[in-house]
Scaffold this active site. Structure first.
Site, mmCIF file in Angstrom:
data_model
loop_
_atom_site.group_PDB
_atom_site.id
_atom_site.type_symbol
_atom_site.label_atom_id
_atom_site.label_comp_id
_atom_site.label_asym_id
_atom_site.label_seq_id
_atom_site.Cartn_x
_atom_site.Cartn_y
_atom_site.Cartn_z
ATOM 1 N N HIS A 167 -16.561 14.927 -33.256
ATOM 2 C CA HIS A 167 -17.061 16.207 -33.827
ATOM 3 C C HIS A 167 -18.282 16.805 -33.254
ATOM 4 C CE1 HIS A 167 -15.925 13.644 -37.855
ATOM 5 N NE2 HIS A 167 -14.872 13.865 -36.975
ATOM 6 N N GLN A 216 -13.748 13.231 -28.287
ATOM 7 C CA GLN A 216 -13.428 14.681 -28.375
ATOM 8 C C GLN A 216 -14.301 15.593 -27.700
ATOM 9 O OE1 GLN A 216 -13.914 14.981 -32.521
ATOM 10 N NE2 GLN A 216 -12.022 13.373 -33.022
ATOM 11 N N TYR A 244 -21.748 24.823 -47.049
ATOM 12 C CA TYR A 244 -20.077 24.820 -47.243
ATOM 13 C C TYR A 244 -19.815 23.361 -47.754
ATOM 14 C CZ TYR A 244 -19.925 29.357 -45.848
ATOM 15 O OH TYR A 244 -20.140 30.710 -46.082
ATOM 16 N N TYR A 270 -10.574 7.769 -43.747
ATOM 17 C CA TYR A 270 -9.071 7.671 -43.174
ATOM 18 C C TYR A 270 -8.529 6.277 -43.598
ATOM 19 C CZ TYR A 270 -9.670 10.894 -39.415
ATOM 20 O OH TYR A 270 -10.001 12.192 -38.679
#
Lengths: 133, 375
Positions: free
Chosen positions: B154, B90, B258, B269
């Protein structure tokens, strides 16, 4: 009788444990599984089922079974435009993931030998390196 | 009796292995009487990751593969002197944003995957530079996360400026969720805040902790690929990819946690769970969570008079379902969700440009402008 059986089981497990690391295909599949989890699973999913009409399946995929070189090409360089898998047309794109040739070989061995797929002829790093853009 | 035990075991395994998920209460609907359509303004792009709109109405586009494209008067030009991009999974060339005072100082900010520094692999970096004669000059790397890793997932990363000129950017957890996001002495899984020259603001939340990374503004994030300043309140909004289910919209505040991966609305997954709590003291609840995941990328909040009925709405691209999601917010809660332009393609970025129009970047297609339908 019991001890004979456990003896056989024990011997068998030793054989399996000792044989496994020497089988280059099994080793490659194992490494390929890690590559899959890092680079592929978020679209092609855990059981290679893909996402309906969005990302094609790898499990029992006719494209993967019948197009060995092209499949390597897709993983190595990415894919764009129409592709037909199990009679469904997908019109998306997949970008090249920046994998090295040995990683492409490992993940090919994993996806062609998992979820009901079977491929006895191991994909090698050399084979991947010979596939040009 | 033995059978009963087996049954219990099976029931236990079933519940353990297939964690139950609470679906988002508000479901995404087909739009009713949509008065807008899309017009392709820049065709033939592969993965247009970020867009920046220059004062002369030209557009800069980052291609994930490493190119920086300048689109001016209908022509694409490849910019020279772009950062050395490490393309992996990514990771690649990521976001691009102009300094709020670009017209006077010319600074352009870019995030990208970089293999600079020690160790194999890469991590997310942010650079500023100026554009001169189709070349990037005055290049300065303002921040580079550590350590390098060959993991492909990520990286984050979006950029936004707030009303005081502070620069925020996101870095994902680099798929090392049990090590990075909850540890403020480590990079990754964080929102960062720096000054426009890369220096650390004195009132950053962790500057008094000698061991902490002082650029960290908030932590406990997974993989934020959307960030924007709220045009009215000035707050920094982000969204982040969850695992399977559990994408979130958050408003970031100094020093807040968070929760990733201690609390989450998502599961692994493979269907197994990694946490069974969704709330905890000291951890922030999202403004909204998506179950199932839409895989959000790009975030904008509308205040342009070109879209009178969309005022204050949140727009987020969906990579997974290939649409633009419009979320109507009332009293700090999502009241309605709409799927706009379904099947347009993997929607990577969305921005409201200075001309008042909203632009969307679609993988394999290009940049579209959202315009009123002709009657």
């Amino acid at each position: 009788m019991k001890s004979i059986i456990s003896g056989i089981i024990g011997l068998f497990s030793i054989l399996v444990v000792h044989l496994k690391p020497q089988d280059p295909l099994l080793e490659s599949i194992k490494r390929g599984s890690d590559v899959y989890k890092d680079f592929c699973v978020s679209c092609h999913m855990s059981y290679g089922e893909g996402v309906k009409n969005v990302y094609p399946p790898l499990a029992k995929s006719d494209f993967l079974r019948e197009n060995r070189e092209e499949s390597i090409h897709v993983i190595k360089y990415g894919q764009k435009g129409k592709i037909v898998v199990n009679n469904v047309t997908y019109n998306g794109s997949m970008s090249a993931q920046g994998l090295s040739d040995d990683e492409v070989a490992d993940v090919m061995n994993y996806i062609t030998n998992t979820w009901g797929n079977k491929n006895d002829k191991m994909v090698t790093e050399e084979e991947v390196s010979n596939i040009k853009k | 009796m033995k059978k009963f035990h087996y049954l219990l075991v099976i029931i236990f395994i079933t519940f353990y292995a297939c964690a139950q998920q609470i679906e988002s209460e508000i479901k995404a609907q087909e739009p009713q009487d949509l008065n807008y359509t899309t017009e392709l303004v820049i065709p033939d792009l592969d993965i247009p990751w970020g867009m920046a709109f220059l004062p002369d109405s030209s557009i800069l586009i980052t291609e994930k593969s490493g190119d920086l494209i300048h689109f001016k008067d209908g022509t694409k030009t490849n910019i020279e002197g772009t950062p050395e991009v490490y393309v992996r999974g990514q990771g690649g060339f990521l976001d691009i944003e102009l300094h709020p005072d670009y017209e006077n100082n010319g600074w352009i900010y870019m995030t990208y995957a970089s293999s600079e520094g020690n160790g194999n692999g890469g991590n997310t970096a942010i650079m500023r530079a100026k554009l001169n004669n189709n070349t990037l000059t005055n290049k300065e790397v303002l921040y580079k996360a550590e350590p390098n890793t060959k993991i492909g997932r990520h990286w984050g990363s979006r950029i936004a400026f707030d009303n005081d000129g502070y620069l925020y950017f996101s870095i994902g957890d680099r798929a090392n969720r049990d090590v990075n996001p909850q540890d403020i002495t480590k990079d990754c899984g964080k929102i960062y805040r720096i000054k426009d020259d890369g220096s650390i603001p004195q009132d950053n939340p962790f500057v008094d902790n000698a061991d902490a990374k002082h650029a960290i503004y908030s932590y406990g994030h997974r993989n934020p690929q959307g960030m924007t300043k709220h045009p009215i309140t000035g707050e920094i909004y982000i969204h982040e990819h969850g695992p399977q289910g559990g994408d979130e919209i958050n408003i970031v505040y100094a020093g807040k946690n968070y929760g990733w991966p201690i609390i989450s609305y998502g599961i692994n997954y493979d269907g197994t769970s990694f946490t069974n709590i969704t709330e905890k003291d000291g951890m922030e609840q999202p403004l909204f969570y998506w179950v199932p995941s839409i895989a959000p990328s790009g975030l904008a909040i509308v205040n342009s008079d070109k879209y009178p009925k969309w005022q204050g709405n949140i727009l987020a691209g969906s990579l997974k379902f290939s649409y633009l999601e419009r979320l109507v917010i009332v009293d700090g809660k999502v009241e309605k969700r709409e799927k706009l332009f379904e099947n347009i393609g993997r929607l990577r970025d969305v921005k409201q440009a200075p001309d008042g129009f909203i632009y969307i970047a679609v993988e394999g297609k290009g940049i579209y402008k959202i315009i009123p339908k002709k009657i």
